[in-house]
Scaffold this motif. Structure first.
Motif, PDB file in Angstrom:
ATOM      1  N   UNK A 191    -101.265  -0.468  29.596  1.00  0.00           N
ATOM      2  CA  UNK A 191     -99.924  -1.036  29.468  1.00  0.00           C
ATOM      3  C   UNK A 191     -99.913  -2.094  28.373  1.00  0.00           C
ATOM      4  N   UNK A 192    -100.993  -2.853  28.276  1.00  0.00           N
ATOM      5  CA  UNK A 192    -101.073  -3.889  27.246  1.00  0.00           C
ATOM      6  C   UNK A 192    -101.070  -3.283  25.851  1.00  0.00           C
ATOM      7  N   UNK A 193    -101.819  -2.192  25.680  1.00  0.00           N
ATOM      8  CA  UNK A 193    -101.821  -1.532  24.372  1.00  0.00           C
ATOM      9  C   UNK A 193    -100.413  -1.073  24.030  1.00  0.00           C
ATOM     10  N   UNK A 194     -99.721  -0.519  25.028  1.00  0.00           N
ATOM     11  CA  UNK A 194     -98.327  -0.100  24.817  1.00  0.00           C
ATOM     12  C   UNK A 194     -97.452  -1.290  24.431  1.00  0.00           C
ATOM     13  N   UNK A 195     -97.534  -2.368  25.202  1.00  0.00           N
ATOM     14  CA  UNK A 195     -96.671  -3.522  24.956  1.00  0.00           C
ATOM     15  C   UNK A 195     -97.071  -4.302  23.705  1.00  0.00           C
ATOM     16  N   UNK A 196     -98.354  -4.185  23.307  1.00  0.00           N
ATOM     17  CA  UNK A 196     -98.777  -4.886  22.087  1.00  0.00           C
ATOM     18  C   UNK A 196     -98.061  -4.332  20.870  1.00  0.00           C
ATOM     19  N   UNK A 197     -97.404  -3.183  21.039  1.00  0.00           N
ATOM     20  CA  UNK A 197     -96.593  -2.647  19.950  1.00  0.00           C
ATOM     21  C   UNK A 197     -95.448  -3.588  19.599  1.00  0.00           C
ATOM     22  N   UNK A 198     -95.017  -4.420  20.566  1.00  0.00           N
ATOM     23  CA  UNK A 198     -93.908  -5.337  20.283  1.00  0.00           C
ATOM     24  C   UNK A 198     -94.281  -6.372  19.226  1.00  0.00           C
ATOM     25  N   UNK A 199     -95.347  -7.168  19.427  1.00  0.00           N
ATOM     26  CA  UNK A 199     -95.715  -8.093  18.341  1.00  0.00           C
ATOM     27  C   UNK A 199     -96.177  -7.365  17.090  1.00  0.00           C
ATOM     28  N   UNK A 200     -96.840  -6.216  17.249  1.00  0.00           N
ATOM     29  CA  UNK A 200     -97.269  -5.468  16.072  1.00  0.00           C
ATOM     30  C   UNK A 200     -96.055  -4.984  15.279  1.00  0.00           C
ATOM     31  N   UNK A 201     -95.050  -4.480  15.987  1.00  0.00           N
ATOM     32  CA  UNK A 201     -93.838  -4.026  15.317  1.00  0.00           C
ATOM     33  C   UNK A 201     -93.117  -5.182  14.642  1.00  0.00           C
ATOM     34  N   UNK A 202     -93.139  -6.348  15.285  1.00  0.00           N
ATOM     35  CA  UNK A 202     -92.473  -7.507  14.701  1.00  0.00           C
ATOM     36  C   UNK A 202     -93.165  -7.950  13.420  1.00  0.00           C
ATOM     37  N   UNK A 311     -88.462 -12.952  18.233  1.00  0.00           N
ATOM     38  CA  UNK A 311     -88.466 -12.000  17.115  1.00  0.00           C
ATOM     39  C   UNK A 311     -87.190 -12.019  16.289  1.00  0.00           C
ATOM     40  N   UNK A 312     -86.031 -12.156  16.946  1.00  0.00           N
ATOM     41  CA  UNK A 312     -84.768 -12.058  16.213  1.00  0.00           C
ATOM     42  C   UNK A 312     -84.354 -13.360  15.557  1.00  0.00           C
ATOM     43  N   UNK A 338    -101.370 -12.113  15.399  1.00  0.00           N
ATOM     44  CA  UNK A 338    -102.270 -12.818  16.313  1.00  0.00           C
ATOM     45  C   UNK A 338    -101.885 -12.528  17.755  1.00  0.00           C
ATOM     46  N   UNK A 339    -100.583 -12.500  18.034  1.00  0.00           N
ATOM     47  CA  UNK A 339    -100.114 -12.202  19.384  1.00  0.00           C
ATOM     48  C   UNK A 339    -100.544 -10.806  19.814  1.00  0.00           C
ATOM     49  N   UNK A 340    -100.538  -9.860  18.895  1.00  0.00           N
ATOM     50  CA  UNK A 340    -101.001  -8.498  19.167  1.00  0.00           C
ATOM     51  C   UNK A 340    -102.462  -8.507  19.624  1.00  0.00           C
ATOM     52  N   UNK A 395     -95.798 -12.981  24.386  1.00  0.00           N
ATOM     53  CA  UNK A 395     -96.019 -11.535  24.381  1.00  0.00           C
ATOM     54  C   UNK A 395     -97.171 -11.126  25.312  1.00  0.00           C
ATOM     55  N   UNK A 396     -98.322 -11.793  25.270  1.00  0.00           N
ATOM     56  CA  UNK A 396     -99.401 -11.413  26.202  1.00  0.00           C
ATOM     57  C   UNK A 396     -99.033 -11.639  27.673  1.00  0.00           C
ATOM     58  N   UNK A 397     -98.207 -12.642  27.950  1.00  0.00           N
ATOM     59  CA  UNK A 397     -97.785 -12.863  29.337  1.00  0.00           C
ATOM     60  C   UNK A 397     -96.987 -11.677  29.861  1.00  0.00           C
ATOM     61  N   UNK A 398     -96.065 -11.186  29.039  1.00  0.00           N
ATOM     62  CA  UNK A 398     -95.299  -9.996  29.420  1.00  0.00           C
ATOM     63  C   UNK A 398     -96.239  -8.833  29.720  1.00  0.00           C
ATOM     64  N   UNK A 399     -97.241  -8.670  28.869  1.00  0.00           N
ATOM     65  CA  UNK A 399     -98.184  -7.554  29.009  1.00  0.00           C
ATOM     66  C   UNK A 399     -99.012  -7.660  30.278  1.00  0.00           C
ATOM     67  N   UNK A 400     -99.155  -8.840  30.839  1.00  0.00           N
ATOM     68  CA  UNK A 400     -99.905  -9.008  32.089  1.00  0.00           C
ATOM     69  C   UNK A 400     -99.007  -8.985  33.318  1.00  0.00           C
ATOM     70  N   UNK A 401     -97.727  -9.280  33.140  1.00  0.00           N
ATOM     71  CA  UNK A 401     -96.798  -9.230  34.275  1.00  0.00           C
ATOM     72  C   UNK A 401     -96.524  -7.793  34.684  1.00  0.00           C
ATOM     73  N   UNK A 402     -96.287  -6.912  33.714  1.00  0.00           N
ATOM     74  CA  UNK A 402     -95.913  -5.535  34.030  1.00  0.00           C
ATOM     75  C   UNK A 402     -96.981  -4.783  34.833  1.00  0.00           C
ATOM     76  N   UNK A 403     -98.261  -4.830  34.434  1.00  0.00           N
ATOM     77  CA  UNK A 403     -99.243  -4.121  35.278  1.00  0.00           C
ATOM     78  C   UNK A 403     -99.427  -4.746  36.645  1.00  0.00           C
ATOM     79  N   UNK A 404     -99.073  -6.024  36.798  1.00  0.00           N
ATOM     80  CA  UNK A 404     -99.175  -6.659  38.111  1.00  0.00           C
ATOM     81  C   UNK A 404     -98.245  -5.977  39.107  1.00  0.00           C
ATOM     82  N   UNK A 405     -97.114  -5.445  38.618  1.00  0.00           N
ATOM     83  CA  UNK A 405     -96.189  -4.723  39.490  1.00  0.00           C
ATOM     84  C   UNK A 405     -96.821  -3.415  39.951  1.00  0.00           C
ATOM     85  N   UNK A 406     -97.319  -2.619  38.991  1.00  0.00           N
ATOM     86  CA  UNK A 406     -97.890  -1.319  39.354  1.00  0.00           C
ATOM     87  C   UNK A 406     -99.201  -1.469  40.110  1.00  0.00           C
TER      88      UNK A 406
END
Length: 514
Positions: A191-202, A311-312, A338-340, A395-406
């Motif tokens: 999930x983190x690799x997936x979400x790391x696309x956000x800072x990478x895309x930015x 980002x915006x 760096x966030x990625x 960004x890394x916090x988001x990436x750790x919150x989502x897998x905590x749900x699953x």
């Protein structure tokens, strides 16, 4: 329970013969088998045992096929969502005659649609995933590309609303989709690799916008930006349709024996083989009443205040620091890159240590300090350093919150409901985050930075509260089943690892991930 010393084997067998076949003839010792022999799986009554080497091969193939696909698509999705920040300082404000809060409304309308259509996360369970993915990719690709032709603020508002609808059908549900393919202790870093696309895309968006807006074309630079970043999404529609398997055991890139192992993993995860095709509404209701789901939902809300706005608004913030428009585009890249890196490394550590709460607490502290620097310091160099801290915390916090749900919901239906609730509440955060940086507070945006800092720290407080709750729940499970200290868990075929099914179907080794 452990692996038997001999494995049943007969050449060649179809997939059903590997699992549930009590008539299999005695097999050979795997160590004495030839290189072409492939011991696959052994079944005794309802229990599934898989060969570790083959399980590792299955995981490796999934890692090279499924994760890169959804990650690449999220890069495109985040580009199409956030490039409006680059378009703003590339001439869109003037051409569309934006005044007052017009720009803030362009950001807000996207998240209104995103929230209203969050229920689409459950569609991964209802519609074959490859069809649903192709549909959503096509939808947002068309809308994102059409932004290049818009002539009015109202036209752009309509496009941003429909962009939110289609992206709501993709991004929020991908962590749920990945839980179809990976076990609890595996899914976090994916999930983190997936979400790391956000800072990478930015960061990529800043570099791409720098290249586009520094040139001179017959088409307005901001229109060219929307066009260049929208068309690749449409090219990915057939890729999404043909390459995404609906379930691991249907993946064309797996051998028949590997598909059996993949199916056995699914049994260990949810207690059955059927992963797509319906929702168990009773379990959805149980998840909505689960306090753990509400904790993560409000954590996501708090974190999204900064996640949505940074980002915006960063190009504008850098521009107001004194950098020209072109340099502001390029300077957005380093903090997000760096966030990625931090996103990948922090989730890997959390997976290895099974300590998501502590990880989130550390990250939100770093992010909050970054926002404090942006709010209180006037020196340009220190403020720019603050953007690195803010991006590396949010960004890394988001990436750790989502897998905590699953991680902590036992069935597919409960996981889907948890993801849906997470996004319904969590995506309200951007409604606040995108409206706390009004242009009249330029250049320091003290109120916006202070609000972002407060919510970032609050995320850490909620993480501490949830961790305390999970410790209490695990103690109750220890009292019921005995301590897990002397057991080896979360390893394929480990002693006592009958199932990873949780909640009301606890196995003796199931414990919540802290």
């Amino acid at each position: 329970m452990g692996f038997p010393s001999k494995f049943a084997r007969a050449p060649p067998l179809t997939a059903p013969d590997f699992v549930g076949n009590e008539k299999a003839s005695p097999g050979l010792d795997p160590e004495k088998s030839s290189a072409n022999d492939e011991p696959e799986a052994f079944t005794q009554s309802h229990q599934r045992h898989v060969v570790p080497e083959i399980e590792r091969r299955v995981i490796r193939k999934l890692d090279f096929r499924v994760v890169p696909l959804v990650t690449a698509l999220y890069v495109l999705a985040f580009l199409d969502r956030s490039n409006i920040g680059n378009a703003r300082i590339a001439g869109m404000t003037k051409d569309l005659k934006l005044v007052g809060n017009d720009y803030q409304w362009l950001l807000t309308i996207f998240y209104i649609a995103y929230i209203i259509f969050e229920w689409q996360s459950l569609m991964w369970k209802v519609v074959p995933p490859h069809m649903w993915l192709a549909f959503t990719v096509f939808g947002w690709g068309v809308i994102a590309t059409c932004q290049a032709a818009t002539q009015t603020w109202s036209g752009e508002m309509a496009l941003r609303f429909f962009l939110g609808i289609f992206e709501a059908g993709f991004g929020p549900g991908v962590p749920y989709l990945l839980s179809f393919f990976y076990l609890r202790h595996e899914v976090g870093v994916r999930i983190a690799i997936f979400l790391s696309a956000a800072p990478l895309a930015t960061s990529f968006s800043g570099a791409l916008a720098y290249g586009i807006t520094s040139g001179h074309s017959h088409l307005a630079n901001w229109r060219l930006l929307f066009l260049v970043e929208g068309l690749p999404t449409l090219c990915m529609v057939p890729v999404a349709y043909f390459l995404l398997p609906d379930t691991p055991d249907q993946a064309r890139f797996l051998t028949e024996g590997e598909k059996v192992v993949a199916k056995a993993r699914g049994v260990r995860q949810v207690g059955g083989t059927k992963r797509v095709g319906g929702i168990v509404w009773k379990e959805v209701g149980l998840a909505l009443l689960d306090l753990k789901c509400w904790f993560t939902a409000f954590m996501y809300f708090s974190c999204n205040v900064g996640f949505s706005s940074l980002p915006v608004f960063l190009p504008t913030i850098l521009s107001d620091m004194g950098f020209n428009a072109i340099d502001s585009q390029g300077l957005t890249a380093p903090p997000f890159f760096l966030s990625f890196l931090v996103t990948i490394s922090s989730t890997w550590v959390a997976d290895r240590t099974q300590q998501r709460g502590y990880t989130i607490m550390v990250l939100t502290t770093i992010g909050g300090i970054g926002y404090i620097l942006l709010a209180t310091v006037k020196t340009v160099g220190v403020r720019y350093f603050g953007t690195f801290l803010a991006a590396s915390g949010i960004f890394p916090s988001i990436a750790n919150i989502l897998p905590w749900v699953t991680n902590n919901q036992g069935s597919d239906s409960r996981r889907g409901a948890g993801i849906m609730l997470l996004n319904l509440i969590g995506q309200c955060g951007p409604l606040l985050g995108t409206n706390v940086f009004p242009t009249n507070e330029s250049p320091r945006y003290i109120k916006g930075m202070a609000i972002s800092a407060a919510f970032t720290f609050f995320t850490g407080v909620l993480a501490f509260g949830l961790r305390c709750l999970l410790v209490y729940e695990n103690k109750k499970l220890d009292q019921k089943y005995g301590s897990n200290d002397n057991r080896v868990v979360n390893q394929p075929g480990a002693e006592g690892q009958e199932s990873e099914v949780g909640e009301e179907n606890y196995g003796p080794t199931f414990r919540y991930i802290l």
